[in-house]
Scaffold this motif. Structure first.
Motif, PDB file in Angstrom:
ATOM      1  N   GLU A 142      19.509  17.662  42.152  1.00 35.12           N
ATOM      2  CA  GLU A 142      20.569  16.691  41.841  1.00 35.12           C
ATOM      3  C   GLU A 142      21.831  17.410  41.372  1.00 35.12           C
ATOM      4  OE1 GLU A 142      17.259  13.406  40.390  1.00 35.12           O
ATOM      5  OE2 GLU A 142      18.665  14.206  38.911  1.00 35.12           O
ATOM      6  N   ALA A 143      21.631  18.411  40.520  1.00 33.56           N
ATOM      7  CA  ALA A 143      22.800  19.096  39.954  1.00 33.56           C
ATOM      8  C   ALA A 143      23.533  19.911  41.016  1.00 33.56           C
ATOM      9  CB  ALA A 143      22.356  19.996  38.805  1.00 33.56           C
ATOM     10  N   ARG A 173       8.064  19.491  39.263  1.00 36.54           N
ATOM     11  CA  ARG A 173       8.804  18.580  40.140  1.00 36.54           C
ATOM     12  C   ARG A 173      10.073  18.084  39.478  1.00 36.54           C
ATOM     13  NH1 ARG A 173       8.176  16.156  45.368  1.00 36.54           N
ATOM     14  NH2 ARG A 173       6.608  17.513  46.218  1.00 36.54           N
ATOM     15  N   THR A 174       9.922  17.625  38.223  1.00 41.94           N
ATOM     16  CA  THR A 174      11.078  17.071  37.527  1.00 41.94           C
ATOM     17  C   THR A 174      12.182  18.119  37.405  1.00 41.94           C
ATOM     18  OG1 THR A 174       9.738  15.499  36.326  1.00 41.94           O
ATOM     19  CG2 THR A 174      11.852  16.049  35.344  1.00 41.94           C
ATOM     20  N   ARG A 175      11.796  19.327  37.043  1.00 44.71           N
ATOM     21  CA  ARG A 175      12.807  20.375  36.907  1.00 44.71           C
ATOM     22  C   ARG A 175      13.484  20.659  38.240  1.00 44.71           C
ATOM     23  NH1 ARG A 175      10.401  24.349  32.311  1.00 44.71           N
ATOM     24  NH2 ARG A 175       9.180  22.712  31.347  1.00 44.71           N
ATOM     25  N   VAL A 183      17.454  27.162  37.608  1.00 44.19           N
ATOM     26  CA  VAL A 183      16.382  26.389  36.981  1.00 44.19           C
ATOM     27  C   VAL A 183      15.213  27.336  36.715  1.00 44.19           C
ATOM     28  CG1 VAL A 183      15.391  25.672  39.219  1.00 44.19           C
ATOM     29  CG2 VAL A 183      14.911  24.326  37.188  1.00 44.19           C
ATOM     30  N   GLU A 235      13.696  18.680  40.870  1.00 42.17           N
ATOM     31  CA  GLU A 235      14.520  17.551  41.315  1.00 42.17           C
ATOM     32  C   GLU A 235      15.838  17.514  40.560  1.00 42.17           C
ATOM     33  OE1 GLU A 235      12.330  13.841  41.362  1.00 42.17           O
ATOM     34  OE2 GLU A 235      10.819  14.723  42.692  1.00 42.17           O
ATOM     35  N   ALA A 236      15.786  17.803  39.259  1.00 39.35           N
ATOM     36  CA  ALA A 236      17.032  17.838  38.480  1.00 39.35           C
ATOM     37  C   ALA A 236      17.947  18.936  39.023  1.00 39.35           C
ATOM     38  CB  ALA A 236      16.722  18.077  37.011  1.00 39.35           C
ATOM     39  N   PHE A 237      17.344  20.035  39.416  1.00 37.07           N
ATOM     40  CA  PHE A 237      18.110  21.139  40.000  1.00 37.07           C
ATOM     41  C   PHE A 237      18.752  20.692  41.314  1.00 37.07           C
ATOM     42  CE2 PHE A 237      17.824  24.907  42.881  1.00 37.07           C
ATOM     43  CZ  PHE A 237      18.765  25.721  42.255  1.00 37.07           C
ATOM     44  N   ALA A 283      25.532  17.579  43.126  1.00 36.79           N
ATOM     45  CA  ALA A 283      26.466  16.642  42.462  1.00 36.79           C
ATOM     46  C   ALA A 283      27.917  17.070  42.702  1.00 36.79           C
ATOM     47  CB  ALA A 283      26.183  16.590  40.966  1.00 36.79           C
TER      48      ALA A 283
END
Ligand code: SF4
Lengths: 437, 262
Positions: A433-434, A425-427, A407, A429-431, A437
């Motif tokens: 999650e990924a 934060r959004t980046r 990221v 958090e997406a990291f 996963a």
């Protein structure tokens, strides 16, 4: 250098300084922060580190008239200056300190008021802001007698130090390193060695001391050993769980950057290494539960080190390696006291920021494999163009070659006016999650 | 019967999707976000419940996403829009390898793998260039409705190039182009090109693999989509309401969680 001032410097160094510092330590109320339940026990050596660095800045107040003072860039071959007993100040290290104390925007703004552009590296703006305002969390920095810069990290330092030389009207020594496109050849090395030879008379004149080759060799040896010890410190993070985190290393980096070549730095890393090895033996990690291991690219986001450390710790993710902390062991370990000048030329021209992108890619691949890295966090630092260029390509290539998730966060080393909490934060958090996963 | 909901609180619109227990879309709703994200989420949820003709207690699980995901107090879980758009697009178009999401406040390109998993992604930096906001500002300046821009630009015979990527600079550029009597359609087409070029940098950084889905409000603009397809050299997958793909992904996550829970 007057006798009295020298005496006072030595007194403060050995007796007065430590006493005064301990009084001021006791007087200061400590801000209490609830311990984060995700962290393992703190590093004990941190207390010693704090002492060393506080003392370094504290003593600098007594240098005037007692010791020659030089301001030096982080990538410059300081070993040569140490042979003349210069007291060295690293504006970049000071900039990081200002960044950590959240003073970046304030000092940058002072430089901006004097016409320096916002796109200029914030270390430079902080330093110029300090020049104009005299503000510093370290009290006061001593006025330099000499400026010493090398363009092996960037071109910014050249113009920045020229500005300082102009304001103070003092000599500037510039060490020019050819960029390593493919290889550094013998004529490059002799070009650099000749520069060292030309520096010696200037250094003799400013310091009032003759060049002592043996002293120089000794310094080179200590610097090499310190770089090796720092390398060993970092290598302990190959263990699972890693006994420290890169966020710790960002802080413990200070001596190798700014006290390199002095016995105190070497001693410090020996102490730290011992503690880390004990932690590895006992299985004590920086995190209580290390689920994932990460790599960091680029300089720290100084005003966010604590917050980011907390955020990643909550996820059970630990940073175990970084190109940035690695930079001080990658090449300096190859210093050779039998060929001090030549080896200095080579190691300082091959540092990561003076090296081609393919080199950086290979280095990252190696670190990812050796430290068993699951993911990569790339800081695109607005200040540092040479470090941030090529990151998007590198991210893609590392994904293709090693399947490592990464990221990019856009921020700055000290100027948090260009940092967006929500977007970062959004980046991240997406990291998270990924990666899970 | 059990239902599952996803709510995407974006900068401009808040979208809600309800799925049946068989992961079929039962209904969706779109409302303007306005000043209060929590109210918008409530409103979107009420709308979608009415549309599906069910009551709140029939919803088993709610996942919130979007920049306002933290202000949805009734959500069981919060997930970023990156994961949600990837999953939503994958669900609609299973050959999707790349998602281009151009929303009101930011745009992103996501590389999607097996099962809708995020493999890689990139987002625009802290700037409105290449987002829905850019078009909104320009529509205002040109005094045309936002949703007419696509049609208008498709009618343009030529295109006026816009050199500034910065929203503020592009705005003054548009003012002077209008003053020079350039036809509105041609200016709009230039603006669309500007967005596509901006987003294209991100597409290149992530790479194109397999099918490409466009999501987010700007994907409703046929002009932008046409230019993007021209650049990609392939047509893109579009849902009739591309805004709801994020909420759909969120609803799918809600459904999935209940599957794995039992
Ligand atoms: S531009 Fe980068 S390398 Fe140069 S001084 Fe700033 S942070 Fe250091």
């Amino acid at each position: 250098m007057t006798f009295f001032k020298e005496l006072r410097f030595n007194f403060m160094k050995d007796l007065g300084g430590p006493a005064l510092m301990s009084i001021s330590r006791k007087g200061r109320k400590r801000r209490h922060r609830a311990p984060n339940p995700h962290f393992g026990p703190a590093l004990k050596s941190a207390t010693r580190l704090k002492e060393i660095m506080t003392r370094h800045y504290f003593l600098s107040r007594y240098t005037e008239g007692a010791k020659p003072v030089a301001w030096v860039t982080s990538g410059a071959p300081v070993e040569l200056l140490r042979a003349f007993d210069f007291y060295t100040i690293y504006p970049e290290n000071h900039g990081a300190l200002c960044g950590a104390k959240k003073l970046g925007p304030e000092l940058c703004a002072v430089a901006e008021e004097h016409g320096y552009h916002r796109d200029l590296c914030s270390y430079a703006r902080i330093d110029l802001g300090h020049y104009f305002s005299g503000k510093s969390p370290a009290g006061r920095l001593p006025k330099p007698d000499l400026l010493f810069a090398s363009n092996n990290i960037c071109q910014t330092v050249v113009y920045w130090y020229r500005a300082l030389a102009h304001y103070w009207d003092i000599p500037l020594i510039l060490f020019d390193t050819p960029y390593n496109f493919e290889e550094i050849n013998d004529s490059d090395v002799s070009y650099m060695v000749q520069q060292f030879e030309e520096m010696i008379p200037v250094l003799e004149q400013v310091s009032g001391q003759p060049f002592k080759y043996r002293n120089f060799q000794e310094v080179v040896r200590i610097a090499r050993d310190t770089s090796l010890a720092w390398g060993e410190v970092l290598a302990t993070m190959k263990a699972r769980p890693a006994p420290m985190s890169i966020f710790d290393a960002f802080v413990h980096l200070a001596p190798i950057v700014s006290l390199r070549g002095l016995p105190v730095a070497l001693e410090y890393y020996q102490t730290l290494l011992k503690e880390l090895k004990e932690r590895v033996d006992r299985g004590t990690g920086a995190l209580k539960d290390e689920r994932k291991r990460l790599m960091w690219d680029n300089i720290a986001i100084w005003y966010k080190v604590r917050d980011l450390a907390d955020l990643f710790a909550e996820q059970g993710m630990n940073f175990v390696t970084a190109t940035y902390t690695n930079a001080w062991t990658e090449t300096i370990r190859y210093l050779d006291d039998q060929r001090p000048m030549e080896s200095m030329a080579r190691v300082y021209s091959l540092v990561i920021l003076n090296n081609n992108l393919n080199h950086r890619l290979k280095l990252m691949e190696r670190l990812i494999n050796e430290f068993e890295v699951d993911g990569l966090v790339i800081h695109s630092a607005r200040s540092c163009k040479p470090y941030s260029v090529g990151q998007y390509d590198m991210k893609r290539l590392l994904m293709e070659r090693l399947g490592v998730l990464s990221v990019i966060i856009e921020a700055d080393i000290t100027d948090f006016r260009v940092y967006s909490e929500e977007q970062t934060r959004t980046r991240l958090e997406a990291f998270f999650e990924a990666i899970d996963a | 019967m059990d239902y599952f909901a996803g709510i995407d609180v974006g900068a401009l619109s808040t979208d809600a999707v309800i799925l049946t227990a068989g992961s079929e879309v039962a209904a969706y709703s779109i409302v303007e976000t306005g000043a209060n994200s929590t109210d918008a989420a409530e409103e979107a949820l009420a709308g979608v419940l009415a549309e599906a003709e069910i009551v709140r207690s029939q919803i088993k699980r709610i996942v919130a996403t979007g920049y306002g995901r933290v202000s949805v107090p009734f959500a069981d879980k919060r997930v970023t829009e990156i994961s949600c758009h990837a999953l939503g697009a994958y669900h609609l178009f299973p050959d999707t390898g790349t998602v281009i999401d151009i929303g009101g406040q930011d745009s992103k390109v996501i590389q999607v793998g097996e099962g809708g998993k995020v493999l890689n992604f990139t987002m625009n930096d802290k700037c409105a260039a290449g987002t829905g906001r850019f078009l909104e500002v320009m529509a205002n300046k040109l005094q045309v409705a936002l949703d007419e821009m696509g049609e208008l630009s498709l009618r343009a015979g030529r295109e006026v190039p816009i050199s500034s990527v910065c929203t503020v600079f592009a705005e003054s550029e548009v003012v002077s182009l209008v003053a020079q009597n350039h036809p509105t359609e041609e200016i709009i087409r230039g603006l669309h090109r500007s967005i596509v070029n901006r987003v294209w940098n991100m597409v290149k950084a992530v790479g194109v693999n397999g099918g490409v889905a466009m999501t987010g409000g700007v994907a409703k603009n046929r002009g932008v989509v046409a230019l993007m397809e021209e650049k990609l050299g392939q047509s893109v997958h579009l849902h009739e309401e591309p805004q709801v793909v994020g909420a759909l992904g969120a609803a799918l996550l809600a459904w999935r969680a209940s599957q794995s829970a039992g």
